[in-house]
Design a protein around this motif. Structure first.
Motif, PDB file in Angstrom:
ATOM      1  N   HIS A 206      18.389  -5.944  -6.793  1.00  0.00           N
ATOM      2  CA  HIS A 206      17.325  -5.751  -7.861  1.00  0.00           C
ATOM      3  C   HIS A 206      16.148  -5.200  -7.102  1.00  0.00           C
ATOM      4  O   HIS A 206      15.074  -5.279  -7.809  1.00  0.00           O
ATOM      5  N   VAL A 207      16.352  -4.729  -6.062  1.00  0.00           N
ATOM      6  CA  VAL A 207      14.866  -4.097  -4.993  1.00  0.00           C
ATOM      7  C   VAL A 207      14.305  -3.089  -6.091  1.00  0.00           C
ATOM      8  O   VAL A 207      13.221  -2.743  -6.132  1.00  0.00           O
ATOM      9  N   GLN A 208      15.146  -2.298  -6.682  1.00  0.00           N
ATOM     10  CA  GLN A 208      14.649  -1.347  -7.723  1.00  0.00           C
ATOM     11  C   GLN A 208      13.588  -1.723  -8.585  1.00  0.00           C
ATOM     12  O   GLN A 208      12.599  -0.981  -8.783  1.00  0.00           O
ATOM     13  N   PHE A 209      13.483  -2.914  -9.206  1.00  0.00           N
ATOM     14  CA  PHE A 209      12.446  -3.440  -9.757  1.00  0.00           C
ATOM     15  C   PHE A 209      11.115  -3.806  -9.492  1.00  0.00           C
ATOM     16  O   PHE A 209      10.266  -3.423 -10.042  1.00  0.00           O
ATOM     17  N   ALA A 210      11.228  -4.069  -8.195  1.00  0.00           N
ATOM     18  CA  ALA A 210      10.024  -3.960  -7.092  1.00  0.00           C
ATOM     19  C   ALA A 210       9.354  -2.862  -7.017  1.00  0.00           C
ATOM     20  O   ALA A 210       8.366  -2.446  -6.735  1.00  0.00           O
ATOM     21  N   LEU A 211      10.433  -1.722  -6.466  1.00  0.00           N
ATOM     22  CA  LEU A 211      10.008  -0.571  -6.034  1.00  0.00           C
ATOM     23  C   LEU A 211       9.490   0.515  -7.070  1.00  0.00           C
ATOM     24  O   LEU A 211       8.401   1.104  -6.762  1.00  0.00           O
ATOM     25  N   LEU A 212      10.021   0.572  -8.199  1.00  0.00           N
ATOM     26  CA  LEU A 212       9.727   1.493  -9.049  1.00  0.00           C
ATOM     27  C   LEU A 212       8.176   1.378  -9.676  1.00  0.00           C
ATOM     28  O   LEU A 212       7.572   2.261  -9.602  1.00  0.00           O
TER      29      LEU A 212
ATOM     30  N   SER B 182       0.710  -1.203  -0.004  1.00  0.00           N
ATOM     31  CA  SER B 182       0.035   0.010   0.194  1.00  0.00           C
ATOM     32  C   SER B 182       0.870   1.235   0.008  1.00  0.00           C
ATOM     33  O   SER B 182       2.029   1.041   0.282  1.00  0.00           O
ATOM     34  N   GLU B 183       0.386   2.275  -0.177  1.00  0.00           N
ATOM     35  CA  GLU B 183       1.109   3.650  -0.284  1.00  0.00           C
ATOM     36  C   GLU B 183       1.559   3.910   1.182  1.00  0.00           C
ATOM     37  O   GLU B 183       2.585   4.288   1.207  1.00  0.00           O
ATOM     38  N   LEU B 184       0.894   3.533   2.163  1.00  0.00           N
ATOM     39  CA  LEU B 184       1.278   3.469   3.522  1.00  0.00           C
ATOM     40  C   LEU B 184       2.656   2.697   3.926  1.00  0.00           C
ATOM     41  O   LEU B 184       3.746   3.294   4.328  1.00  0.00           O
ATOM     42  N   ASN B 185       2.729   1.531   2.940  1.00  0.00           N
ATOM     43  CA  ASN B 185       4.102   0.866   3.213  1.00  0.00           C
ATOM     44  C   ASN B 185       5.060   1.205   2.321  1.00  0.00           C
ATOM     45  O   ASN B 185       6.505   1.560   2.672  1.00  0.00           O
ATOM     46  N   THR B 186       4.902   2.004   1.117  1.00  0.00           N
ATOM     47  CA  THR B 186       5.822   2.494   0.525  1.00  0.00           C
ATOM     48  C   THR B 186       6.373   3.924   1.284  1.00  0.00           C
ATOM     49  O   THR B 186       7.545   4.356   1.076  1.00  0.00           O
ATOM     50  N   THR B 187       5.560   4.618   1.767  1.00  0.00           N
ATOM     51  CA  THR B 187       5.961   5.782   2.606  1.00  0.00           C
ATOM     52  C   THR B 187       6.833   5.276   3.743  1.00  0.00           C
ATOM     53  O   THR B 187       7.866   5.884   3.793  1.00  0.00           O
ATOM     54  N   LEU B 188       6.548   4.295   4.338  1.00  0.00           N
ATOM     55  CA  LEU B 188       7.285   3.902   5.650  1.00  0.00           C
ATOM     56  C   LEU B 188       8.683   3.296   4.995  1.00  0.00           C
ATOM     57  O   LEU B 188       9.678   3.500   5.493  1.00  0.00           O
ATOM     58  N   ALA B 189       8.763   2.597   4.018  1.00  0.00           N
ATOM     59  CA  ALA B 189      10.206   2.136   3.454  1.00  0.00           C
ATOM     60  C   ALA B 189      10.986   3.646   2.842  1.00  0.00           C
ATOM     61  O   ALA B 189      12.029   3.671   3.015  1.00  0.00           O
ATOM     62  N   GLY B 190      10.162   4.600   2.555  1.00  0.00           N
ATOM     63  CA  GLY B 190      10.929   5.792   1.972  1.00  0.00           C
ATOM     64  C   GLY B 190      11.286   6.541   3.336  1.00  0.00           C
ATOM     65  O   GLY B 190      12.836   7.140   3.395  1.00  0.00           O
ATOM     66  N   LEU B 191      10.775   6.400   4.428  1.00  0.00           N
ATOM     67  CA  LEU B 191      11.263   7.146   5.682  1.00  0.00           C
ATOM     68  C   LEU B 191      12.324   6.146   6.244  1.00  0.00           C
ATOM     69  O   LEU B 191      13.428   6.840   6.820  1.00  0.00           O
ATOM     70  N   ILE B 192      12.451   4.896   6.048  1.00  0.00           N
ATOM     71  CA  ILE B 192      13.576   3.992   6.655  1.00  0.00           C
ATOM     72  C   ILE B 192      14.715   4.558   5.668  1.00  0.00           C
ATOM     73  O   ILE B 192      15.905   4.688   6.279  1.00  0.00           O
TER      74      ILE B 192
END
Length: 198
Positions: A168-174, A2-12
């Motif tokens: 390769h995490v960029q492929f999942a995150l993008l 979810s957007e919440l989880n991508t925001t949390l990943a960004g904060l980390i």
């Protein structure tokens, strides 16, 4: 995710980069003081300085690619400086052709896309980043393009994220960050060119 989880990943990501930049800056300051002291700089000091510069460039890049985006604008001079410092001694030559400030989220997506393209250019190449009428394009050219179809399928959401390596995490995150911004990632390639658009 979810957007919440991508925001949390960004904060980390932002927290890690923030905590690392201070000690790296301190090492750099120490090297400058050694240079001002009149002591001859040996190859060891040169190696330390080169390593610190590389680490600092990576953190600046990762801070945008993996950090929290926010609503800030990033100027073209800053983006070009980050790419130049990171890729100066690399086989990859990214060229930022966007001449106006860009939203940090857009720069983040572009940096993640550059990382994806880099995996397809094991022998180096050139990547041009452009923006036209709301659409971002990254066009890569190289003597040889090597596309891992399973990885690249992640960008379109047509494959499950199984056994993903940290490199390769960029492929999942993008595609997730793009989806949070109501965008869709597309890509196409042949033997010598590769294109990513969002």
């Amino acid at each position: 995710m979810s957007e919440l989880n991508t925001t949390l990943a960004g904060l980390i990501g932002s927290r890690i980069c923030h905590d690392l930049i201070s000690p790296i800056g301190a090492i750099n300051n120490g090297l400058e003081l050694l240079g001002m002291s009149g002591n001859p700089a040996g190859p060891e000091i040169g190696l330390i300085g080169e390593s610190v510069g590389n680490a600092s460039a990576r953190i600046r890049f990762f801070r945008i690619a993996f950090g929290a985006a926010g609503d800030q604008l990033v100027g073209p001079a800053e983006v070009q400086s980050i790419l130049r410092d990171l890729y100066d001694a690399s086989r990859l030559s990214p060229e930022w052709k966007v001449e106006i400030p860009a939203h940090r989220t857009d720069v983040r997506l572009a940096f993640l896309a550059i990382m994806c393209i880099e995996t397809a250019m094991p022998y180096g190449g050139r990547v041009e980043v452009t923006h036209h009428e709301g659409s971002w394009q990254l066009n890569g050219t190289a003597d040889r393009i090597n596309v891992d179809t399973d990885l690249w399928a992640l960008l379109s959401g047509s494959a499950a994220r199984k056994d993903l390596l940290p490199s390769h995490v960029q492929f999942a995150l993008l595609p997730l960050i793009a989806q949070d911004s109501t965008r869709r990632v597309t890509c196409q390639s042949d033997e010598t060119t590769i294109k990513v658009e969002f």
